[in-house]
Each structure stands twice: as C-alpha cells, then as structure tokens.
Design an enzyme around this catalytic site. Structure first.
Site, PDB file in Angstrom:
ATOM      1  N   ARG A  91      62.325  -0.316  40.446  1.00 18.29           N
ATOM      2  CA  ARG A  91      61.867  -1.564  39.854  1.00 18.29           C
ATOM      3  C   ARG A  91      60.343  -1.596  39.745  1.00 18.29           C
ATOM      4  NH1 ARG A  91      58.368  -5.602  40.916  1.00 18.29           N
ATOM      5  NH2 ARG A  91      58.981  -5.574  43.123  1.00 18.29           N
ATOM      6  N   CYS A 115      50.450  -2.011  39.303  1.00 17.29           N
ATOM      7  CA  CYS A 115      50.660  -3.422  39.006  1.00 17.29           C
ATOM      8  C   CYS A 115      50.159  -3.676  37.589  1.00 17.29           C
ATOM      9  CB  CYS A 115      49.918  -4.317  39.998  1.00 17.29           C
ATOM     10  SG  CYS A 115      50.129  -6.074  39.605  1.00 17.29           S
ATOM     11  N   ASN A 140      52.070   2.799  44.575  1.00 17.39           N
ATOM     12  CA  ASN A 140      52.603   2.371  45.850  1.00 17.39           C
ATOM     13  C   ASN A 140      52.572   3.524  46.853  1.00 17.39           C
ATOM     14  OD1 ASN A 140      53.822  -0.395  45.325  1.00 17.39           O
ATOM     15  ND2 ASN A 140      54.816   0.771  43.707  1.00 17.39           N
ATOM     16  N   HIS A 185      53.883  -4.011  52.226  1.00 19.85           N
ATOM     17  CA  HIS A 185      53.944  -3.344  50.923  1.00 19.85           C
ATOM     18  C   HIS A 185      52.518  -2.890  50.583  1.00 19.85           C
ATOM     19  CE1 HIS A 185      55.726  -3.182  46.675  1.00 19.85           C
ATOM     20  NE2 HIS A 185      54.446  -2.899  46.499  1.00 19.85           N
ATOM     21  N   HIS A 206      49.551  -0.349  48.832  1.00 17.22           N
ATOM     22  CA  HIS A 206      49.156   0.577  47.767  1.00 17.22           C
ATOM     23  C   HIS A 206      48.099   1.523  48.337  1.00 17.22           C
ATOM     24  CE1 HIS A 206      50.755  -1.553  43.952  1.00 17.22           C
ATOM     25  NE2 HIS A 206      51.442  -1.962  44.997  1.00 17.22           N
TER      26      HIS A 206
END
Length: 315
Positions: A26, A255, A264, A222, A224
């Site tokens: 996703r 993003c 990520n 989460h 990066h």
C-alpha cells in the site's frame, strides 16, 4: 552464523517478539510513477505472506484520482480472499472517509486504518482540512467501524518534523494522538514522514505519550530512512517496549505529499537487525529477500534495501 543470516546475540531490555506491519503493497506501491498491474500486486502480497509476514496492508480505498496507483482496490482485494480467510493473516486497508469505509465493508475488510496528521500544513496538503477538521471526519468512521467490531488503526504522520513547519512540538503530537485514541483507535502508528527523527526524540515522545495516558502496547512506529536513522530509531522504540514496527519490503515508498520523504524502513533491514538480536518475527529472511528481488525486476530497478542487495550479491 548461517549463510545469509546474522549471528543472534540478544541484548537486554528488548521484547522477545515483534510484529511487523508490512506496508509495501500500500504505502510502497502508491508512490510508484507507473501503475503496477493488479496481478503483480496480488502475487506480491501472497509472496509476502509465504515469507511469514502476518500483517500486510493490502490497499487503500481512496478516490482513484487522488492515488491512481491504488485505483484497483475493488479488483485486488477479492484476489486475496484465500489469505483473508486464514486465521493468522491480517489484511488491513486504509480508508480516508465514510465512503472509503463503505467500499471496504462491501468487500469484507475487517481491519481498517485512518490517516491523520500532527501538523496543520500536512493536514491541508494531504486531506485539504485542518487537523481538527480531519479528526471530526475520522470520528464517525471510527465509530461505525467499532460498532461493526472492526479493528481500527490510526496513522499519525509528521510526528517529528514537517517539511513546511520544521520540528514538531511533542505536545502537539500528543494532543492528536490522544484524540485518535479517545475516538476508539485500537492502535496508533507514529510516523516520521520525512525521516528526521533521532533516538532521543523517539524515546521522549513515547514517554510523553505514556504520561498522558497512551500506553505503549497500543503504539507502533513508522520510520523513514531519509537520514539513515530508521534502524536506530526502531531500536530506541524497542528499548521503550514498542512491539509493532511498520516496514516496507524492499524499502519501497515515500510520501506523495512530502517530496523530501525517501523510502520507508526496509523490512529486510529490520528483520536482519531483529534476527541478530534474537527477537522473533516469524519472517523467513531468505524468502523475503527473494520476494523483493522479484518485485524489483518488475519495477525495473534495484531494491534500495541494503540487506536485499547484500544477500543478492551472495547468490
């Protein structure tokens, strides 16, 4: 040391097991310039499950013109029915609003996520709303989902820095996190959307959330890797007791609304570190590396994951 695996040397004060929330299908694929065929996405997700990942974020029910790379959600999700029926495989989907929830429910999704922001600038860029307007939009969505006994995750982006506003005050992040928790989110994912966090910042934010009544066991992280800090920040979160970590197979993603955001945290890089620490994940690193290599061939470029590149060179 087994070929292709690190020597396991446990460190004190870390959890025995970590659940990886895989976001490559996703969050990763939504940032591709070219639209990936639905059949490739479905095979990618099946390969991830075969590698041992049990939480795989499948798609997003956003308007197709907003994220054309995920416009095939209605076609893709039924192709995963065999996985969704397995008791140990979870296939959460992102829903932006009530209409997105309707679409997810119609296809039988049982786990959803909403995507909020800790900063006004990103809320305006991503949702065309203020932070409080965004929360007001999410509230009935979360309420309906909970009434239907669905599991709900709340993503909170820009927790550490914002490309327009700079460093984000911790109290600002805590306020929005508490609002998402209070409206009924089962889990909160704290996003370092542009990759500027450092370990001390991570642990201070987690401690402040705890002090304000948000327990560690509902928190996920989460990160990066814009400045190469994703693994260091992950370790800081593990030391605090966090046991859910978001990652993207092959390091896919960034993003679309934050141009300074690079990929990520790569799932393979995360698994290499966790394996070396003796922390269980249930993931077969060899199969995962093979999966990311397979997808990289279809995307026409090498994987940015250091572990994928290192282990692929050994073959």
């Amino acid at each position: 040391m087994t070929e292709g695996l690190p020597m396991a040397v446990p460190a004190q004060g870390l959890p025995p097991r970590v659940r990886i929330h895989e976001v490559g299908a996703r969050d990763g694929l939504q940032n591709e310039k070219a639209v990936v065929p639905t059949e490739v996405k479905a095979e990618f997700i099946h390969r991830l499950a075969h590698a041992g990942l049990t939480t795989i974020e499948a798609t997003s029910f956003v308007r197709p013109e907003w994220v054309p790379q995920l416009a095939d959600a209605e076609r893709l999700f039924p192709m995963l029915a065999d996985l969704g029926g397995a008791p140990d495989i979870e296939l959460p989907v992102l829903v932006p609003n009530g209409r997105g929830l309707d679409r997810a429910i119609a296809l039988g999704a049982r786990r959803i996520a909403v995507f909020g922001s800790a900063t006004e600038s990103f809320a305006k860029a991503n949702l065309n709303r203020t932070v409080d307007e965004s929360l007001a939009m999410f509230e009935p969505v979360v309420a309906r989902a909970r009434d239907d006994r669905m599991w709900v995750r709340g993503y909170l982006s820009m927790c550490f820095g914002d490309p327009w506003e700079g460093p984000v005050p911790i109290h600002q992040v805590v306020r929005v996190a508490k609002a998402l928790r209070d409206m009924g989110c089962d889990e909160l994912s704290l996003g370092d959307t542009i990759g500027v966090a450092t370990p001390g910042h991570v642990q201070t934010l987690l401690a402040e959330l705890n002090e304000e009544g948000v327990p560690t066991d509902v928190l996920a992280v989460h990160f990066h890797d814009t400045y190469g800090q994703a693994l260091a920040n992950t370790l800081a979160a593990l030391q605090h007791g966090v046991t859910t970590v978001d990652a993207s197979a092959g390091g896919l993603g960034g993003c679309p609304y934050a141009k300074s955001a690079t990929g990520n945290l790569a799932t393979e890089d995360l698994v290499w570190m966790l394996d070396g620490l003796g922390i269980e994940t249930g993931v077969d690193l060899g199969r995962l590396v093979a999966t990311s290599g397979w997808l990289a061939e279809r995307l026409g470029r090498p994987s940015p994951s250091r572990t994928v590149r290192a282990l692929s060179h050994k073959e």
